[in-house]
Design an enzyme around this catalytic site. Sequence first.
Site, short mmCIF file in Angstrom:
data_model
loop_
_atom_site.label_atom_id
_atom_site.label_comp_id
_atom_site.label_asym_id
_atom_site.label_seq_id
_atom_site.Cartn_x
_atom_site.Cartn_y
_atom_site.Cartn_z
CB CYS A 59 -0.87 -0.03 1.27
SG CYS A 59 -1.88 1.44 1.54
N GLY A 60 0.38 2.33 -0.48
CA GLY A 60 1.13 3.58 -0.45
C GLY A 60 1.46 4.01 0.97
#
Length: 181
Positions: A59-60
């Site tokens: 995930c970012g």
Amino acid sequence: MKMLTTAVITLALSAPAIAKSCPDILNGSQRKLNSNETVDLCETFKGKTLLVVNTASQCGYTPQFEQLEVLYQKYKDEGFSVIGFPSNDFNQDRGNEERSAKVCYLDYGVTFPMMARSPVKGSNANPVFAEISKQAGVEPRWNFYKYLISAKGEVVATFPSSVTPVSPKLMALVESQISQR
């Protein structure tokens, strides 16, 4: 014999009180990430201030593991713990638990407790997140949603993914909760 009978009755009557003394959020056990070992949540975390976070390995926001570890190291000796719960509810914890564990432990050096991968929202949410959602009135809206839990086992604050673990507001609330223990 009367003394033994009294002791047995006292123990029998106090067993429900002992079981009830644990907050709902900490009832039960959880398996550790990529392990067969389980953690008795009440025994391990009762009376501690907690930051419960749903995590994902791709995930970012995954780099927040670094700041979660900084927060954990700063306050772990003051009755505080971060607890991570990997989840693929948002399709960003791809692969298996071994892959998630590699990201946490090897890539980011996480030492705070990480539980087994599980759902964190909806009717299949693991019991910790079911209770958190019930108390907070909000389910995680994305990965790295953060819930601050008081030493009494109550949700006192929620933070969206965009709030970093070492943000002044989050840290001030952690310090406030620790001082109330």
